[in-house]
Design an enzyme around this catalytic site. Structure first.
Site, PDB file in Angstrom:
ATOM      1  N   ASN A 110       0.796  -1.194   0.042  1.00  0.00           N
ATOM      2  CA  ASN A 110       0.005   0.126   0.046  1.00  0.00           C
ATOM      3  C   ASN A 110       0.905   1.260   0.090  1.00  0.00           C
ATOM      4  O   ASN A 110       0.394   2.297  -0.685  1.00  0.00           O
ATOM      5  CB  ASN A 110      -1.007  -0.043   1.114  1.00  0.00           C
ATOM      6  CG  ASN A 110      -2.108  -1.270   0.903  1.00  0.00           C
ATOM      7  OD1 ASN A 110      -3.046  -0.924   0.382  1.00  0.00           O
ATOM      8  ND2 ASN A 110      -1.758  -2.315   1.548  1.00  0.00           N
TER       9      ASN A 110
ATOM     10  N   HIS B 163      -8.058  -0.318   6.335  1.00  0.00           N
ATOM     11  CA  HIS B 163      -8.444  -1.613   7.161  1.00  0.00           C
ATOM     12  C   HIS B 163      -9.237  -2.336   6.195  1.00  0.00           C
ATOM     13  O   HIS B 163     -10.201  -1.945   5.436  1.00  0.00           O
ATOM     14  CB  HIS B 163      -9.358  -1.136   8.413  1.00  0.00           C
ATOM     15  CG  HIS B 163      -9.818  -2.434   9.118  1.00  0.00           C
ATOM     16  ND1 HIS B 163      -8.768  -3.182   9.819  1.00  0.00           N
ATOM     17  CD2 HIS B 163     -10.851  -2.963   9.758  1.00  0.00           C
ATOM     18  CE1 HIS B 163      -9.593  -4.199  10.415  1.00  0.00           C
ATOM     19  NE2 HIS B 163     -10.810  -3.830  10.300  1.00  0.00           N
TER      20      HIS B 163
HETATM   21  N1  LIG Z   1      -5.579   4.262  18.007  1.00  0.00           N
HETATM   22  C1  LIG Z   1      -5.844   3.430  16.763  1.00  0.00           C
HETATM   23  N2  LIG Z   1      -4.674   2.886  16.457  1.00  0.00           N
HETATM   24  C2  LIG Z   1      -4.598   2.246  15.484  1.00  0.00           C
HETATM   25  C3  LIG Z   1      -5.723   2.129  14.517  1.00  0.00           C
HETATM   26  C4  LIG Z   1      -6.907   2.798  14.998  1.00  0.00           C
HETATM   27  O1  LIG Z   1      -8.033   2.687  14.285  1.00  0.00           O
HETATM   28  N3  LIG Z   1      -6.680   3.522  16.013  1.00  0.00           N
HETATM   29  N4  LIG Z   1      -5.951   1.355  13.377  1.00  0.00           N
HETATM   30  C5  LIG Z   1      -4.926   0.265  13.355  1.00  0.00           C
HETATM   31  C6  LIG Z   1      -4.603  -0.845  12.117  1.00  0.00           C
HETATM   32  N5  LIG Z   1      -5.315  -2.080  12.523  1.00  0.00           N
HETATM   33  C7  LIG Z   1      -6.606  -2.160  12.043  1.00  0.00           C
HETATM   34  O2  LIG Z   1      -6.761  -1.703  11.062  1.00  0.00           O
HETATM   35  C8  LIG Z   1      -4.976  -2.662  13.653  1.00  0.00           C
HETATM   36  C9  LIG Z   1      -3.638  -3.105  13.888  1.00  0.00           C
HETATM   37  C10 LIG Z   1      -2.943  -3.619  14.766  1.00  0.00           C
HETATM   38  C11 LIG Z   1      -4.004  -4.186  16.100  1.00  0.00           C
HETATM   39  C12 LIG Z   1      -3.461  -4.775  17.191  1.00  0.00           C
HETATM   40  O3  LIG Z   1      -4.183  -5.357  18.091  1.00  0.00           O
HETATM   41  N6  LIG Z   1      -2.034  -4.659  17.383  1.00  0.00           N
HETATM   42  C13 LIG Z   1      -1.482  -5.298  18.682  1.00  0.00           C
HETATM   43  C14 LIG Z   1      -0.131  -5.956  18.274  1.00  0.00           C
HETATM   44  C15 LIG Z   1      -0.491  -6.975  17.226  1.00  0.00           C
HETATM   45  C16 LIG Z   1       0.852  -7.187  16.466  1.00  0.00           C
HETATM   46  O4  LIG Z   1       1.912  -6.547  16.800  1.00  0.00           O
HETATM   47  O5  LIG Z   1       0.882  -8.147  15.611  1.00  0.00           O
HETATM   48  C17 LIG Z   1      -1.108  -3.907  19.639  1.00  0.00           C
HETATM   49  O6  LIG Z   1      -0.958  -3.006  19.193  1.00  0.00           O
HETATM   50  O7  LIG Z   1      -1.016  -4.506  20.771  1.00  0.00           O
HETATM   51  C18 LIG Z   1      -5.378  -3.775  16.245  1.00  0.00           C
HETATM   52  C19 LIG Z   1      -5.792  -3.164  14.793  1.00  0.00           C
HETATM   53  C20 LIG Z   1      -3.409   0.752  13.697  1.00  0.00           C
HETATM   54  N7  LIG Z   1      -3.398   1.486  15.056  1.00  0.00           N
HETATM   55  N1  LIG Z   2      -5.947  -3.682  10.650  1.00  0.00           N
HETATM   56  C1  LIG Z   2      -4.776  -3.075   9.922  1.00  0.00           C
HETATM   57  C2  LIG Z   2      -4.452  -4.182   8.893  1.00  0.00           C
HETATM   58  O1  LIG Z   2      -5.108  -5.436   8.816  1.00  0.00           O
HETATM   59  N2  LIG Z   2      -3.851  -3.739   7.612  1.00  0.00           N
HETATM   60  C3  LIG Z   2      -3.719  -4.674   6.332  1.00  0.00           C
HETATM   61  O2  LIG Z   2      -2.295  -4.836   6.498  1.00  0.00           O
HETATM   62  C4  LIG Z   2      -1.921  -4.977   5.191  1.00  0.00           C
HETATM   63  C5  LIG Z   2      -0.740  -4.273   4.851  1.00  0.00           C
HETATM   64  O3  LIG Z   2      -0.245  -4.709   3.499  1.00  0.00           O
HETATM   65  P1  LIG Z   2       1.067  -3.944   2.990  1.00  0.00           P
HETATM   66  O4  LIG Z   2       2.171  -3.847   4.186  1.00  0.00           O
HETATM   67  O5  LIG Z   2       1.524  -4.622   1.990  1.00  0.00           O
HETATM   68  O6  LIG Z   2       0.722  -2.579   2.727  1.00  0.00           O
HETATM   69  C6  LIG Z   2      -3.111  -4.602   4.249  1.00  0.00           C
HETATM   70  O7  LIG Z   2      -3.762  -5.945   3.690  1.00  0.00           O
HETATM   71  C7  LIG Z   2      -3.834  -3.772   5.251  1.00  0.00           C
HETATM   72  O8  LIG Z   2      -5.181  -3.782   4.899  1.00  0.00           O
END
Ligand SMILES: Nc1nc2c(c(=O)[nH]1)N[C@@H](CN(C=O)c1ccc(C(=O)N[C@@H](CCC(=O)O)C(=O)O)cc1)CN2
Ligand SMILES: NCC(=O)N[C@@H]1O[C@H](COP(=O)([O-])[O-])[C@@H](O)[C@H]1O
Length: 237
Positions: free
Chosen positions: A23, A144
């Site tokens: 992305n 997302h």
């Molecule tokens: N305050 C916000 N922070 C983030 C958002 C958001 O909407 N508000 N979006 C996320 C992206 N995401 C989904 O789209 C997402 C990414 C990661 C997690 C999560 O549970 N992460 C864990 C660690 C997981 C790992 O390291 O593999 C954590 O942060 O403890 C949930 C949703 C990005 N940030």
């Molecule tokens: N919750 C957040 C989440 O799942 N994000 C997802 O991580 C991938 C990143 O791909 P990339 O590193 O190739 O851009 C994408 O599929 C995006 O939607």
């Protein structure tokens, strides 16, 4: 007005990543065609091995890396909130007009969100790197791979696929939304539905979904850049 637009400094984009950066690559490739003059000025990853860092370097874009656990180990007594604030300080040093979370897999707490929502006080470190004319709040958006309220959090694609296989879902989608404290609950900016297809394997479905992501992240970034330019132009007048 036209003159102003031509002399307008390019808007500055910071992209946060954790992985392969496909992305990010879509945004890099879209830079010349953004509706407003804009450039990616920093790519920050919380994973050292993220291939997105390589993509940024190959595109001549400055990169940075900061991961939570190494930060906590190197800074005894510091918290996750301190980490989030340090990420914000690194981001603010790039004087962004927009922060794009493109596969950034760390939930950002108030330590980050607070610092991008208001100008730094004179005593805060960021005051040294960001001009008093910088327009706050700085928008942050997240890509997302699900529809609003459907599969918040991680593994959204897998969860949607399982629901489809269980016969409870006939479509999913992708969205770009504003980043707020509650994960994936921010106002949707762009939503694209993706129907499942009977003849598709999971791999084929994921490939089709990612292709939609690459379009949606560019379109949503364009939309917020246009909004930001209007804000900055009003503030300058
Ligand atoms: N305050 C916000 N922070 C983030 C958002 C958001 O909407 N508000 N979006 C996320 C992206 N995401 C989904 O789209 C997402 C990414 C990661 C997690 C999560 O549970 N992460 C864990 C660690 C997981 C790992 O390291 O593999 C954590 O942060 O403890 C949930 C949703 C990005 N940030
Ligand atoms: N919750 C957040 C989440 O799942 N994000 C997802 O991580 C991938 C990143 O791909 P990339 O590193 O190739 O851009 C994408 O599929 C995006 O939607």
């Amino acid at each position: 007005m036209t003159d102003n637009l031509e002399t307008q400094s390019p808007l500055r984009i910071v992209v946060l990543i954790s992985g392969s950066g496909t992305n990010l690559q879509a945004l890099i490739d879209a830079q010349p065609s953004f509706r407003t003059r804009a450039s990616i000025v920093l790519v920050l990853s919380n994973r050292k091995a993220a291939y997105g860092l390589t993509r940024a370097k190959e595109a001549g874009i400055p990169t940075a890396y900061l991961a939570l656990q190494p930060y906590l180990k190197s800074n005894p007594g510091k918290s996750r909130d301190d980490y989030d604030a340090e990420v914000a300080r690194m981001v603010l040093k790039a004087r962004p007009d927009l922060v794009v979370l493109a596969g950034w897999m760390h939930v950002l707490g108030d330590g980050f969100l607070d610092l991008i929502s208001r100008p730094p006080s004179e005593t805060e470190e960021s005051a040294e790197s960001i001009p008093t004319t910088h327009v706050f709040p700085i928008p942050a958006i997240n890509l997302h791979p699900a529809l609003p309220g459907a599969f918040d959090g991680t593994h959204a694609i897998d969860r949607a696929w399982e629901a489809y296989k269980a016969g409870t879902l006939d479509h999913t989608g992708v969205m770009v939304h504003r980043v707020v404290r509650q994960v994936d609950a921010g106002e949707p900016i762009l939503v694209r539905e993706i129907p499942f297809r009977e003849d598709e394997t999971k791999e084929q479905f994921e490939e089709r979904l990612h292709g939609v992501e690459w379009e949606v992240i560019v379109e949503a970034t364009n939309k917020i850049l246009t909004e930001r330019l209007e804000q900055c132009t009003v503030r300058q007048s």
